[in-house]
Design a protein around this motif. Structure first.
Motif, short mmCIF file in Angstrom:
data_model
loop_
_atom_site.label_atom_id
_atom_site.label_comp_id
_atom_site.label_asym_id
_atom_site.label_seq_id
_atom_site.Cartn_x
_atom_site.Cartn_y
_atom_site.Cartn_z
N MET A 1 52.14 45.85 73.05
CA MET A 1 52.49 45.03 71.88
C MET A 1 51.42 45.18 70.81
N ILE A 2 51.87 45.24 69.57
CA ILE A 2 50.94 45.30 68.43
C ILE A 2 50.85 43.90 67.81
N TYR A 3 49.63 43.41 67.67
CA TYR A 3 49.40 42.08 67.10
C TYR A 3 48.83 42.25 65.69
N SER A 4 49.37 41.49 64.76
CA SER A 4 48.85 41.55 63.38
C SER A 4 47.77 40.50 63.20
N ALA A 5 46.77 40.83 62.39
CA ALA A 5 45.65 39.92 62.18
C ALA A 5 45.17 40.00 60.73
N ILE A 6 44.56 38.93 60.27
CA ILE A 6 43.91 38.93 58.96
C ILE A 6 42.52 38.33 59.11
N ILE A 7 41.65 38.67 58.16
CA ILE A 7 40.29 38.13 58.10
C ILE A 7 40.16 37.32 56.82
N VAL A 8 39.62 36.11 56.94
CA VAL A 8 39.37 35.26 55.77
C VAL A 8 37.91 34.84 55.80
N ASP A 9 37.11 35.39 54.91
CA ASP A 9 35.67 35.10 54.89
C ASP A 9 35.12 35.46 53.51
N ASP A 10 34.30 34.60 52.95
CA ASP A 10 33.78 34.85 51.61
C ASP A 10 32.57 35.79 51.62
N GLU A 27 45.57 47.69 69.84
CA GLU A 27 46.69 46.75 69.85
C GLU A 27 46.69 45.83 68.63
N ILE A 28 45.63 45.90 67.84
CA ILE A 28 45.51 45.01 66.68
C ILE A 28 45.70 45.78 65.38
N LYS A 29 46.58 45.29 64.55
CA LYS A 29 46.78 45.85 63.21
C LYS A 29 46.20 44.88 62.20
N LEU A 30 45.19 45.32 61.45
CA LEU A 30 44.58 44.47 60.42
C LEU A 30 45.47 44.48 59.19
N ALA A 31 46.12 43.35 58.93
CA ALA A 31 47.08 43.26 57.83
C ALA A 31 46.43 42.95 56.50
N GLY A 32 45.20 42.41 56.50
CA GLY A 32 44.56 42.10 55.24
C GLY A 32 43.23 41.40 55.41
#
Length: 258
Positions: A1-10, A27-32
């Motif tokens: 399974m491919i899991y989508s992820a985002i990072i939120v950090d200033d 398995e991780i797709k960085l979406a943004g």
């Protein structure tokens, strides 16, 4: 399974470090990647993701506000992994859950552990309990961000006692201390007036860089025709305001009908 992820950090280096770690997991797709909570919420309003790596201390919209905004809608089941340099946000409340908390600086081993727990949680249903925890944490955060002081705990000559703010007539600056003036005497309390001012009840008014008065103990006041005011308190002590405080004083006195 491919899991989508985002990072939120200033912090750019924090985003870069996380993206490098994520890239090691096929398995991780960085979406943004997003620099602040507002950008993240805009993206999440129309895009679904599985995992959110979320900093807490960010300007304007902070991480807890973002998390609270995900308790409904398409991303209500997203797993949130908090990443922060501060440890005061109830780390232990999340340690037993898939919702995780990475305290900066964290290493690859700790990150991998959190990511694996997140994957497991994405595969499970029923995130209601976790998001109730987020909502509770957010409520606690709002209450603690600017806690209003109702009493001061004083230690003098081996004794410890409390002074209710209603008993304080004025507060004066004295180096690294504030002097809490009551009808009986003045008590030293180690805090700067700048740090204290915003956490006092609304009856307290900063009138000078070195003094705050409690309007509940005001006997009379008068304008001195040179952009300053004279405040006579019910302990017969008189305080003269600084010129730079004129606008603020006028506004508060008008609001209170004085």
């Amino acid at each position: 399974m491919i899991y989508s992820a985002i990072i939120v950090d200033d912090e750019p280096h924090a985003r870069r470090y996380l993206s490098e770690l994520i890239a090691k997991d096929p398995e991780i797709k960085l979406a943004g990647e997003f620099r602040n909570g507002k950008e993240a919420l805009n993206y999440l309003s129309s895009n679904k993701v599985d995992i959110v790596f979320l900093d807490i201390e960010m300007p304007n919209v902070n991480g807890l506000e973002v998390a609270n905004g995900l308790t409904e809608g398409a991303n209500q089941n997203a797993v949130i992994i908090f990443t922060t340099a501060y440890n005061q946000y109830a780390i232990t409340a999340f340690e037993a859950q898939a919702l995780d908390y990475l305290l900066k600086p964290f290493d690859e081993l700790r990150f991998t552990k959190a990511l694996n727990r997140a994957k497991t949680q994405v595969d499970l249903q029923g995130q209601d309990l976790l998001h109730h925890k987020i909502a509770d944490l957010y409520d606690n955060f709002k209450k603690s961000k600017s806690p209003q002081i109702h009493e001061f705990v004083i230690k003098e000559k081996g004794l410890e006692f409390s002074i209710n703010t209603s008993k304080i007539i004025a507060i004066e600056a004295s180096g690294v201390y504030a002097i809490l003036i009551t009808k009986q005497k003045g008590h030293l309390y180690r805090i700067a007036l700048n740090d204290l001012e915003s956490n006092l009840p609304s009856s307290f008014l900063r009138i000078h860089r070195s003094s705050i008065v409690n309007l509940d103990h005001l006997s009379k006041f008068k304008y001195l025709n040179n952009s300053t005011f004279e405040f006579s308190m019910d302990n017969e002590k008189v305080y003269v305001s600084g010129r730079s405080y004129q606008s603020r004083i006028k506004s508060v006195l008008s609001e209170k009908g004085l």
